[in-house]
Structure formats: C-alpha cells, structure tokens
Design a protein around this motif. Structure first.
Motif, PDB file in Angstrom:
ATOM      1  N   ILE A  89      -3.849  19.320   3.124  1.00  0.00           N
ATOM      2  CA  ILE A  89      -4.957  19.327   4.086  1.00  0.00           C
ATOM      3  C   ILE A  89      -4.319  19.440   5.477  1.00  0.00           C
ATOM      4  CG2 ILE A  89      -7.040  18.184   4.910  1.00  0.00           C
ATOM      5  CD1 ILE A  89      -7.082  16.575   2.304  1.00  0.00           C
ATOM      6  N   PRO A  90      -4.156  20.683   5.946  1.00  0.00           N
ATOM      7  CA  PRO A  90      -3.454  20.914   7.213  1.00  0.00           C
ATOM      8  C   PRO A  90      -4.365  20.954   8.441  1.00  0.00           C
ATOM      9  CG  PRO A  90      -3.807  22.987   6.114  1.00  0.00           C
ATOM     10  CD  PRO A  90      -4.387  21.917   5.206  1.00  0.00           C
ATOM     11  N   VAL A 111      -1.428  13.937  -1.985  1.00  0.00           N
ATOM     12  CA  VAL A 111      -1.990  14.698  -0.873  1.00  0.00           C
ATOM     13  C   VAL A 111      -1.002  14.659   0.289  1.00  0.00           C
ATOM     14  CG1 VAL A 111      -3.899  14.880   0.763  1.00  0.00           C
ATOM     15  CG2 VAL A 111      -4.336  14.054  -1.555  1.00  0.00           C
ATOM     16  N   ILE A 112      -0.805  15.808   0.894  1.00  0.00           N
ATOM     17  CA  ILE A 112      -0.069  15.873   2.157  1.00  0.00           C
ATOM     18  C   ILE A 112      -1.073  16.388   3.178  1.00  0.00           C
ATOM     19  CG2 ILE A 112       1.870  16.845   3.427  1.00  0.00           C
ATOM     20  CD1 ILE A 112       3.321  17.144   0.738  1.00  0.00           C
ATOM     21  N   ALA A 113      -1.294  15.593   4.207  1.00  0.00           N
ATOM     22  CA  ALA A 113      -2.324  15.915   5.191  1.00  0.00           C
ATOM     23  C   ALA A 113      -1.789  15.677   6.599  1.00  0.00           C
ATOM     24  CB  ALA A 113      -3.563  15.052   4.955  1.00  0.00           C
ATOM     25  N   THR A 114      -2.492  16.261   7.547  1.00  0.00           N
ATOM     26  CA  THR A 114      -2.154  15.995   8.941  1.00  0.00           C
ATOM     27  C   THR A 114      -2.834  14.697   9.386  1.00  0.00           C
ATOM     28  OG1 THR A 114      -4.020  17.337   9.696  1.00  0.00           O
ATOM     29  CG2 THR A 114      -1.874  18.444   9.512  1.00  0.00           C
ATOM     30  N   ILE A 131       1.205  11.600   5.457  1.00  0.00           N
ATOM     31  CA  ILE A 131       0.482  11.992   6.661  1.00  0.00           C
ATOM     32  C   ILE A 131       1.536  12.499   7.651  1.00  0.00           C
ATOM     33  CG2 ILE A 131      -0.877  11.189   8.630  1.00  0.00           C
ATOM     34  CD1 ILE A 131      -2.526  11.261   6.111  1.00  0.00           C
ATOM     35  N   VAL A 132       1.291  13.695   8.181  1.00  0.00           N
ATOM     36  CA  VAL A 132       2.233  14.340   9.089  1.00  0.00           C
ATOM     37  C   VAL A 132       1.504  14.705  10.376  1.00  0.00           C
ATOM     38  CG1 VAL A 132       3.764  16.341   9.357  1.00  0.00           C
ATOM     39  CG2 VAL A 132       3.519  15.272   7.112  1.00  0.00           C
ATOM     40  N   GLU A 133       2.216  14.660  11.487  1.00  0.00           N
ATOM     41  CA  GLU A 133       1.628  15.048  12.762  1.00  0.00           C
ATOM     42  C   GLU A 133       1.081  16.467  12.651  1.00  0.00           C
ATOM     43  OE1 GLU A 133       5.043  14.312  12.621  1.00  0.00           O
ATOM     44  OE2 GLU A 133       4.774  12.190  12.990  1.00  0.00           O
ATOM     45  N   LYS A 134      -0.092  16.686  13.224  1.00  0.00           N
ATOM     46  CA  LYS A 134      -0.784  17.967  13.048  1.00  0.00           C
ATOM     47  C   LYS A 134      -0.063  19.146  13.664  1.00  0.00           C
ATOM     48  CE  LYS A 134      -3.985  17.692  16.944  1.00  0.00           C
ATOM     49  NZ  LYS A 134      -5.368  17.794  17.325  1.00  0.00           N
TER      50      LYS A 134
END
Length: 184
Positions: A89-90, A111-114, A131-134
């Motif tokens: 979910i980018p 899930v890998i999401a921003t 969760i990664v910085e957008k």
C-alpha cells in the motif's frame, strides 16, 4: 481462486487501489525498478477501478515494465490476497483507513505500507508488517526484499497478523466497537 501463472520461484506483490496518483502508483513503479535490480522474479499486480491509461504509460517507460501488471478492478480481493506474497500500500496522500490492509491481516498476509493517513493505525510496524515513510522508495524496496527472503520474518508476520486481526478487527470486535460508539 486467482492464478497468476508465473514460475514457481516468483514472488507476487499485490496492490489494490483505484488508479489515482495519490495512491502511489508512480512511487511503487519506482520501487519496482529498484527491486528488479536485485531480483527479476518479483512481480507486481495492481487491481483497481478508474482510468489506468496514465499509469500504464508510466509503466511502459519503466525498466520494470515486464514485472508490473495493471488490471481492472476485481471483486475477489480475498482470492487475490491469498495468491500474493505481500500486499503493498504505497499511498502518498489522503489514505483514511486502509481496508485492504485489514483484509490482508485476515488472511495472514504481510503488508508493507507507507506512513500515510490511517495506515499506521492498522499495520503494526515490525509486528504485522512494515510501515515506511511515504517518500522513501529505497527503504520500501529494501523492506520488500527483506520480507520476501527472510522466512523468519514471514512466519512472525503470519502469526502476528492472525492474532492482531482477531484482537482488533474480527466481526465480533467491530460490532462491539460500533455498538459502544452509538451508545456514547
């Protein structure tokens, strides 16, 4: 059941989102360009409604074009999620909640999401997903590669997703939460 017809050793990333730039299509294409430098057997399948022509033009110009497949909306989200290895979910703007993330948790999929909008409220970073910085496609691509290769993390997220879904999002829990909301 959905079948993607790829070689056995392939990894499948799934994105369920309308075709709108705020959902992060350009971002995930950038991420895929970084990923295929390390592993050409990782594929991204995008399913959504809306006008995909603009996104398709970007994919066509991308070095990762052979690994990205844009598709029309499919009502069988659970079937798609069951066939993928990771839900991505980018989102880059205005992500209110992240219903597809809950669907992935219900199926024990990571899930890998921003960090956009309500996504950090659904995904517990390093527990049920990442969760990664957008605005950090390098870190997003590293997390995907890390997750697809590390069986220990896959197992951890598999177990934690099931527990977290039952604890926070089961139908019984949601009914009680709505009931309490209505009462007060």
């Amino acid at each position: 059941c959905i079948k993607f017809n790829l070689p056995k050793n392939s990894k499948i990333l799934l994105m369920l989102a309308e075709y709108d730039f705020r959902k992060g299509h350009s971002f995930i294409i950038n991420v895929m360009e970084k990923i295929i430098k390390k592993d050409k057997n990782i594929f991204l399948f995008v399913y959504g409604y809306g006008e995909k022509n603009l996104i398709q033009k970007i994919v066509n110009k991308s070095a990762a074009s052979k690994n990205i497949f844009l598709n029309s909306y499919n009502e069988n989200n659970i079937g798609l999620i069951n066939e993928c290895d990771v839900l991505v979910i980018p989102s880059q703007e205005y992500e209110s909640f992240g219903y597809s993330a809950i669907e992935a948790l219900s199926q024990r999929k990571p899930v890998i999401a921003t960090d956009c909008g309500g996504l950090p409220e659904v995904i517990k970073n390093n527990i049920t997903g990442f969760i990664v910085e957008k605005n950090n496609p390098i870190k997003f691509s590293r997390k995907i590669l890390n997750l697809t290769y590390d069986k220990r993390i896959q197992k951890k997220f598999f177990i934690n997703s099931s527990i977290d879904f039952k604890k926070r999002f089961s139908h019984i829990k949601m009914i009680k939460s709505y009931n309490n909301l209505i009462k007060y």
